[in-house]
Design a protein around this motif. Structure first.
Motif, PDB file in Angstrom:
ATOM      1  N   LYS A  13       0.854  -1.395   0.057  1.00  0.00           N
ATOM      2  CA  LYS A  13      -0.065   0.390   0.075  1.00  0.00           C
ATOM      3  C   LYS A  13       1.071   1.868   0.027  1.00  0.00           C
ATOM      4  O   LYS A  13       0.384   1.986  -0.345  1.00  0.00           O
ATOM      5  N   VAL A  14       2.098   1.181   0.504  1.00  0.00           N
ATOM      6  CA  VAL A  14       3.274   2.175   0.959  1.00  0.00           C
ATOM      7  C   VAL A  14       3.697   2.629  -0.436  1.00  0.00           C
ATOM      8  O   VAL A  14       3.339   3.935  -1.436  1.00  0.00           O
ATOM      9  N   PRO A  15       3.746   1.932  -1.375  1.00  0.00           N
ATOM     10  CA  PRO A  15       4.649   2.123  -2.725  1.00  0.00           C
ATOM     11  C   PRO A  15       3.709   2.260  -3.941  1.00  0.00           C
ATOM     12  O   PRO A  15       3.978   3.675  -4.658  1.00  0.00           O
ATOM     13  N   LEU A  16       2.292   1.693  -2.735  1.00  0.00           N
ATOM     14  CA  LEU A  16       1.407   1.907  -4.270  1.00  0.00           C
ATOM     15  C   LEU A  16       0.862   3.457  -4.275  1.00  0.00           C
ATOM     16  O   LEU A  16       0.443   4.149  -5.363  1.00  0.00           O
ATOM     17  N   LEU A  17       1.023   4.049  -3.103  1.00  0.00           N
ATOM     18  CA  LEU A  17      -0.109   5.081  -2.378  1.00  0.00           C
ATOM     19  C   LEU A  17       1.491   6.055  -3.640  1.00  0.00           C
ATOM     20  O   LEU A  17       0.986   7.116  -3.387  1.00  0.00           O
ATOM     21  N   LEU A  18       3.234   6.137  -3.169  1.00  0.00           N
ATOM     22  CA  LEU A  18       3.808   6.511  -3.647  1.00  0.00           C
ATOM     23  C   LEU A  18       4.293   7.342  -4.740  1.00  0.00           C
ATOM     24  O   LEU A  18       4.540   7.960  -5.578  1.00  0.00           O
ATOM     25  N   ALA A  19       3.912   5.989  -5.520  1.00  0.00           N
ATOM     26  CA  ALA A  19       3.621   5.641  -7.130  1.00  0.00           C
ATOM     27  C   ALA A  19       2.097   6.546  -7.989  1.00  0.00           C
ATOM     28  O   ALA A  19       2.705   7.334  -8.479  1.00  0.00           O
ATOM     29  N   VAL A  20       1.512   6.556  -7.194  1.00  0.00           N
ATOM     30  CA  VAL A  20      -0.120   7.489  -7.491  1.00  0.00           C
ATOM     31  C   VAL A  20      -0.029   8.596  -7.861  1.00  0.00           C
ATOM     32  O   VAL A  20      -0.165   9.400  -7.786  1.00  0.00           O
ATOM     33  N   ILE A  21       0.857   9.527  -6.080  1.00  0.00           N
ATOM     34  CA  ILE A  21       1.761  10.591  -5.922  1.00  0.00           C
ATOM     35  C   ILE A  21       2.347  11.265  -7.203  1.00  0.00           C
ATOM     36  O   ILE A  21       1.982  12.290  -7.777  1.00  0.00           O
ATOM     37  N   SER A  22       3.587   9.703  -7.138  1.00  0.00           N
ATOM     38  CA  SER A  22       4.518  10.502  -8.624  1.00  0.00           C
ATOM     39  C   SER A  22       3.898  10.545  -9.828  1.00  0.00           C
ATOM     40  O   SER A  22       4.350  11.901 -10.258  1.00  0.00           O
ATOM     41  N   ILE A  23       2.910   9.887  -9.973  1.00  0.00           N
ATOM     42  CA  ILE A  23       1.849  10.190 -11.233  1.00  0.00           C
ATOM     43  C   ILE A  23       1.110  11.614 -10.654  1.00  0.00           C
ATOM     44  O   ILE A  23       1.048  12.323 -12.228  1.00  0.00           O
ATOM     45  N   GLY A  24       1.237  11.890 -10.001  1.00  0.00           N
ATOM     46  CA  GLY A  24       0.080  12.992 -10.004  1.00  0.00           C
ATOM     47  C   GLY A  24       0.964  14.345 -10.109  1.00  0.00           C
ATOM     48  O   GLY A  24       0.797  15.625 -11.154  1.00  0.00           O
ATOM     49  N   PHE A  25       1.729  14.080  -9.439  1.00  0.00           N
ATOM     50  CA  PHE A  25       3.124  15.531  -9.669  1.00  0.00           C
ATOM     51  C   PHE A  25       3.552  14.989 -11.352  1.00  0.00           C
ATOM     52  O   PHE A  25       4.145  16.491 -11.704  1.00  0.00           O
ATOM     53  N   TYR A  26       4.164  13.915 -11.262  1.00  0.00           N
ATOM     54  CA  TYR A  26       4.468  13.670 -12.992  1.00  0.00           C
ATOM     55  C   TYR A  26       3.308  14.544 -13.783  1.00  0.00           C
ATOM     56  O   TYR A  26       3.587  15.782 -14.964  1.00  0.00           O
ATOM     57  N   LEU A  27       1.773  14.332 -13.762  1.00  0.00           N
ATOM     58  CA  LEU A  27       1.052  15.107 -14.419  1.00  0.00           C
ATOM     59  C   LEU A  27       1.223  16.561 -14.680  1.00  0.00           C
ATOM     60  O   LEU A  27       1.249  17.498 -15.264  1.00  0.00           O
ATOM     61  N   ALA A  28       1.151  17.048 -13.055  1.00  0.00           N
ATOM     62  CA  ALA A  28       2.002  18.415 -13.151  1.00  0.00           C
ATOM     63  C   ALA A  28       2.147  19.364 -13.429  1.00  0.00           C
ATOM     64  O   ALA A  28       2.613  20.402 -14.148  1.00  0.00           O
ATOM     65  N   PHE A  29       3.915  18.169 -13.521  1.00  0.00           N
ATOM     66  CA  PHE A  29       5.059  19.098 -13.987  1.00  0.00           C
ATOM     67  C   PHE A  29       4.466  19.038 -15.398  1.00  0.00           C
ATOM     68  O   PHE A  29       4.939  19.991 -16.350  1.00  0.00           O
ATOM     69  N   GLY A  30       4.519  18.315 -16.144  1.00  0.00           N
ATOM     70  CA  GLY A  30       4.226  18.011 -17.265  1.00  0.00           C
ATOM     71  C   GLY A  30       3.009  19.409 -17.992  1.00  0.00           C
ATOM     72  O   GLY A  30       3.100  19.297 -19.324  1.00  0.00           O
ATOM     73  N   TYR A  31       2.174  19.134 -17.411  1.00  0.00           N
ATOM     74  CA  TYR A  31       1.090  19.898 -17.919  1.00  0.00           C
ATOM     75  C   TYR A  31       0.290  21.375 -17.771  1.00  0.00           C
ATOM     76  O   TYR A  31      -0.629  21.976 -17.627  1.00  0.00           O
ATOM     77  N   ASP A  32       0.833  21.432 -16.446  1.00  0.00           N
ATOM     78  CA  ASP A  32       0.688  22.395 -15.306  1.00  0.00           C
ATOM     79  C   ASP A  32       1.509  23.374 -14.720  1.00  0.00           C
ATOM     80  O   ASP A  32       2.444  23.528 -13.688  1.00  0.00           O
ATOM     81  N   LEU A  33       3.054  23.603 -15.469  1.00  0.00           N
ATOM     82  CA  LEU A  33       4.223  23.984 -14.901  1.00  0.00           C
ATOM     83  C   LEU A  33       4.477  25.161 -16.321  1.00  0.00           C
ATOM     84  O   LEU A  33       5.288  24.762 -17.256  1.00  0.00           O
TER      85      LEU A  33
END
Length: 458
Positions: A13-33
């Protein structure tokens, strides 16, 4: 919900949560920065760096999970238009020239813009996007790199996004290839093959290659593949692969003298001849006397005109300007020549003073050669560090991993319209790198290697 799936979620659950948050941050980096928003860039990147370390720490032996994470992080950036670099406009420009049978080494974009008929779709967008500096100069990308650009032009057609996607597919496939051959090479070293995730999950690699379309990954794919073949004593097969690496980016030329002791004199000569022959074959379609003049002039600019994120050069420049009243334009020209001589000399010293017959020693010699080049260079773009990171995975020195974190400080320069660098931030970057380097060199590399193995699960 199936019991097995629920159990997997609970166990991970912890690594999966980190992976999901990372995906969100990559989306923010790519599409909203915007790259001018340095504060947001720094926070997102720092978080992604910490998360990639934690993922490796929490799932050190879970190859499939880490592979899926690396692929997902890249795929969420698949439709992004690069936002930290404008180089891709020149890539597409050059690709369209090659597609139309025009030599990209013979005409600058400024010259082509004066033609009555311009055979480049979206040429106004590409010209304005690449920037004035690129538009004034001939292409500096080697022949095989031009082929990759041409592939994007043929498949992408008149669509700017189509060309971007084709470039991105090539880069992602190269990263998968690096993971594959790098893992096999580590196994031959009797090391943990999952160490390659220090490359595959590193946010600098994902953002600068997949998102911003720099071709260091394609160069590294051929380079790591060639090293694997060399370790397997297949030097004849390794030579053309190594040539493709050189013809994607010229940097691997630096290491050629180091193979002398590893292969021995007779095999080395054959290795060099084969590399030279393949390079000449790739160069032949573009060759002319004007090409030689134009290309050497353009490459020379990197040593005598450009400055960005420099380490030792900035220190020497400060001393020269403030204590010796040196002229900046003369200083960098003199420094560029001295730097080239120093790097060549240092490489030759490593060639004949180290026991490069041992493959791990050879890898160490490559690391020190490249580090010397980067430390002395007047231009160190963040994606240049990726090569050093890759080499470090095969050695006991891990300071390049830290450099992939602190190099993001160099992006301060894009937060202002004058592209002025912040000397304090550059000072923090290089002090951190050199501090860890000195720590590792003073008989403490075993400690950092032990820490690296601990969080890598071995």
């Amino acid at each position: 919900m199936p019991t097995g799936f629920f159990k997997y979620l609970m166990l991970h659950k912890v690594p999966l949560l980190l992976a999901v948050i990372s995906i969100g941050f990559y989306l923010a980096f790519g599409y909203d920065l915007e790259r001018t928003d340095f504060g947001k860039l720094l926070l997102l990147y720092s978080a992604l760096f910490v998360f990639h370390v934690k993922l490796i720490q929490l799932e050190p032996q879970n190859f499939k999970f880490l592979l899926c994470c690396g692929l997902l992080f890249r795929l969420v950036l698949f439709f992004v238009e690069p936002n930290l670099s404008q180089d891709f406009y020149r890539f597409i420009w050059d690709g369209q020239l090659v597609k139309n049978g025009i030599n990209p080494y013979l005409h600058t974009p400024e010259q082509i813009l004066e033609w009555s008929q311009i055979p480049i779709p979206n040429h106004k967008i590409l010209y304005s996007g690449m920037g004035e500096l690129s538009a004034q100069h001939f292409s500096n990308y080697p022949p095989f790199n031009q082929i990759t650009f041409a592939i994007a032009a043929f498949i992408g057609g008149k669509s700017l996004l189509g060309s971007i996607l084709v470039l991105r597919v090539q880069i992602i496939l190269a990263d998968v290839g690096i993971l594959y051959f790098g893992s096999k090479l580590l196994k031959l070293f009797k090391s943990n093959s999952n160490y390659m995730f220090w490359y595959f999950l590193n946010p600098l690699v994902i953002l600068e290659l997949t998102a911003n379309l720099h071709f260091e990954g394609v160069m590294l794919f051929f380079f790591v593949w060639a090293l694997y073949l060399l370790f397997e004593t297949k030097w004849i097969a390794a030579a053309p692969v190594y040539a493709l690496s050189v013809m994607t980016k010229l940097v691997p030329i630096l290491f050629l003298p180091l193979f002398l002791r590893y292969l021995g004199l007779k095999k080395s000569i054959g290795f060099y001849v084969l590399i030279f022959g393949v390079c000449m074959l790739l160069l032949f379609p573009f060759y002319s006397q004007m090409f030689v003049n134009n290309y050497s002039e353009t490459v020379g600019l990197w040593f005598s005109n450009f400055e960005f994120n420099a380490g030792i050069y900035n220190l020497i420049k400060y001393i020269g300007l403030h204590f010796f009243e040196a002229k900046p334009w003369l200083l960098i020209k003199s420094y560029g020549k001295l730097m080239a001589i120093t790097v060549i000399g240092f490489t030759l010293v490593l060639t004949f003073s180290r026991k490069n017959e041992n493959f791990k020693t050879l890898m160490g010699s490559m690391l020190w050669t490249l580090f010397t080049y980067l430390a002395l260079s007047s231009t160190v773009h963040p994606w240049y560090i990726i090569f050093l990171l890759t080499l470090s995975i095969f050695t006991k020195y891990k300071f390049p991993i830290l450099w992939t974190l602190v190099v993001i400080l160099s992006y301060w320069a894009y937060s202002n319209s004058e592209y002025t660098e912040n000397p304090w931030l550059l000072g923090i970057e290089y002090l951190a790198v050199f501090a860890l380097l000195i720590y590792e060199l003073t008989n403490n590399s075993v400690k950092t290697l032990g820490f690296f193995k601990k969080i890598s699960g071995n």
